[in-house]
Write an enzyme that holds these catalytic residues in place. Structure first.
Site, mmCIF file in Angstrom:
data_model
loop_
_atom_site.group_PDB
_atom_site.id
_atom_site.type_symbol
_atom_site.label_atom_id
_atom_site.label_comp_id
_atom_site.label_asym_id
_atom_site.label_seq_id
_atom_site.Cartn_x
_atom_site.Cartn_y
_atom_site.Cartn_z
ATOM 1 N N THR A 1 32.124 41.063 35.252
ATOM 2 C CA THR A 1 32.953 39.853 35.226
ATOM 3 C C THR A 1 32.356 38.736 36.071
ATOM 4 O O THR A 1 31.839 38.984 37.152
ATOM 5 C CB THR A 1 34.370 40.198 35.733
ATOM 6 O OG1 THR A 1 34.914 41.145 34.836
ATOM 7 C CG2 THR A 1 35.265 38.983 35.787
ATOM 8 N N ARG B 1 41.264 46.463 23.105
ATOM 9 C CA ARG B 1 41.893 46.281 24.410
ATOM 10 C C ARG B 1 41.550 44.891 24.982
ATOM 11 O O ARG B 1 40.416 44.447 24.926
ATOM 12 C CB ARG B 1 41.393 47.373 25.353
ATOM 13 C CG ARG B 1 41.936 47.297 26.782
ATOM 14 C CD ARG B 1 40.910 46.704 27.708
ATOM 15 N NE ARG B 1 41.334 46.748 29.113
ATOM 16 C CZ ARG B 1 40.755 46.040 30.060
ATOM 17 N NH1 ARG B 1 39.739 45.252 29.781
ATOM 18 N NH2 ARG B 1 41.179 46.113 31.297
ATOM 19 N N VAL B 2 42.554 44.207 25.495
ATOM 20 C CA VAL B 2 42.331 42.911 26.141
ATOM 21 C C VAL B 2 42.682 43.067 27.618
ATOM 22 O O VAL B 2 43.739 43.617 27.955
ATOM 23 C CB VAL B 2 43.211 41.811 25.492
ATOM 24 C CG1 VAL B 2 43.070 40.489 26.239
ATOM 25 C CG2 VAL B 2 42.837 41.627 24.023
ATOM 26 N N GLY B 3 41.803 42.603 28.473
ATOM 27 C CA GLY B 3 42.046 42.699 29.914
ATOM 28 C C GLY B 3 42.756 41.471 30.444
ATOM 29 O O GLY B 3 43.389 40.708 29.700
ATOM 30 N N ASP B 4 42.629 41.270 31.737
ATOM 31 C CA ASP B 4 43.360 40.169 32.393
ATOM 32 C C ASP B 4 42.621 38.832 32.323
ATOM 33 O O ASP B 4 43.247 37.780 32.444
ATOM 34 C CB ASP B 4 43.594 40.508 33.865
ATOM 35 C CG ASP B 4 42.277 40.752 34.609
ATOM 36 O OD1 ASP B 4 41.379 41.409 34.046
ATOM 37 O OD2 ASP B 4 42.147 40.282 35.750
ATOM 38 N N THR C 1 38.917 39.828 39.295
ATOM 39 C CA THR C 1 38.116 40.864 38.648
ATOM 40 C C THR C 1 38.693 42.220 39.025
ATOM 41 O O THR C 1 39.283 42.367 40.091
ATOM 42 C CB THR C 1 36.635 40.776 39.074
ATOM 43 O OG1 THR C 1 35.895 41.790 38.385
ATOM 44 C CG2 THR C 1 36.447 40.972 40.567
ATOM 45 N N GLY C 2 38.536 43.195 38.143
ATOM 46 C CA GLY C 2 39.051 44.516 38.464
ATOM 47 C C GLY C 2 39.701 45.164 37.263
ATOM 48 O O GLY C 2 39.421 44.808 36.121
ATOM 49 N N GLY D 1 42.008 45.313 34.731
ATOM 50 C CA GLY D 1 42.816 44.230 34.174
ATOM 51 C C GLY D 1 44.278 44.572 34.008
ATOM 52 O O GLY D 1 45.159 43.724 34.213
HETATM 53 N N1 ASP Z 1 39.083 42.486 34.759
HETATM 54 C C1 ASP Z 1 38.229 42.876 33.655
HETATM 55 C C2 ASP Z 1 39.054 43.574 32.613
HETATM 56 O O1 ASP Z 1 39.991 44.252 32.944
HETATM 57 C C3 ASP Z 1 37.118 43.776 34.032
HETATM 58 C C4 ASP Z 1 36.308 43.399 35.225
HETATM 59 O O2 ASP Z 1 36.721 42.589 36.046
HETATM 60 O O3 ASP Z 1 35.235 43.979 35.361
HETATM 61 O O4 ASP Z 1 38.707 43.493 31.446
#
Ligand code: ASP
Length: 221
Positions: A89, A117-120, A140-141, A143
């Protein structure tokens, strides 16, 4: 997201955009919508003449090696070394000389996610938020944890409704809401240019710069 007027745009699940942030910006400026996903997002990216890339473009030797390690660990059901680095990210939060805040976040998503799948990152208020009245935030993290808790918006809301400083609003996320180690991190900047970075992963690559000449880059705590 543009903190001047809360205008925002996002794309999710696109397979053709070389620069998803540019495509997201065009959703903001060229459509009445906030988020386009999947085939519709791809069709939009193609229709605006944006630069395209196939997945080979992102398939670097480093990514291939990571993917192979991930597959090997999953097949062995090996949970001994959870990968909490979330290295895919890229996010930014910025303040300009006129006091305008903006935030953007781009990601390939979590390793091993299900198709669809959709993240944050493209969810305004979860992984990305900007409002000139308070702050700009990029996360980031994992999601799902950021979506459940509307983390980016919650930072801004604590400032707006509770009078918290950006430091307090960010600290509260990690004290009260994202307590599980390895969940992720965020960067935030307020309208005075105060920058806060916090994460509960082992590392989070980041760079900070301002007009006083401050330029910093760091990886670990
Ligand atoms: N936050 C992102 C997601 O959940 C992934 C990431 O930050 O690496 O898709």
């Amino acid at each position: 997201m543009d903190g001047r007027d809360l205008s925002c745009g996002a794309v999710a699940g696109t397979t053709v955009a070389k620069n998803p942030i540019k495509a997201a910006r065009r959703v903001m400026t060229d459509t009445p919508h906030v988020l386009l996903a999947g085939r519709g997002a791809d069709a939009f990216v193609e229709s605006i003449g944006a630069e395209l890339a196939t997945s080979d473009y992102y398939w670097t030797p480093v990514e291939r090696a990571r993917w192979q390690q991930f597959r090997a660990r999953s097949e062995a059901a090996d949970r001994s070394e959870p990968d909490d680095d979330h290295h895919g990210t890229v996010g930014c939060a910025a303040l300009d000389r006129h006091g305008n805040l903006a935030a953007g976040t781009s990601t390939g998503g979590l390793e091993g996610k299900r198709p669809g799948r959709v993240g944050d990152s493209p969810i305004i208020g979860a992984g990305t938020y900007a409002d000139n009245a308070t702050c700009a935030v990029s996360c980031t993290g994992v999601g799902e944890e950021f979506i459940r808790r509307a983390i980016a918006y919650d930072v801004a809301a604590r400032m707006r409704y509770g009078g918290a400083t950006v430091d307090e609003a960010v600290a509260a996320q990690f004290e009260d809401r994202l307590q599980q180690p390895g969940t992720g991190g965020l960067i935030a900047i307020d309208r005075r240019g105060r920058i806060v970075v916090q994460f509960n992963t082992r590392a989070m690559a980041r760079g900070l710069a301002d007009s006083s000449g401050r330029v910093e880059a760091a990886l670990g705590p």
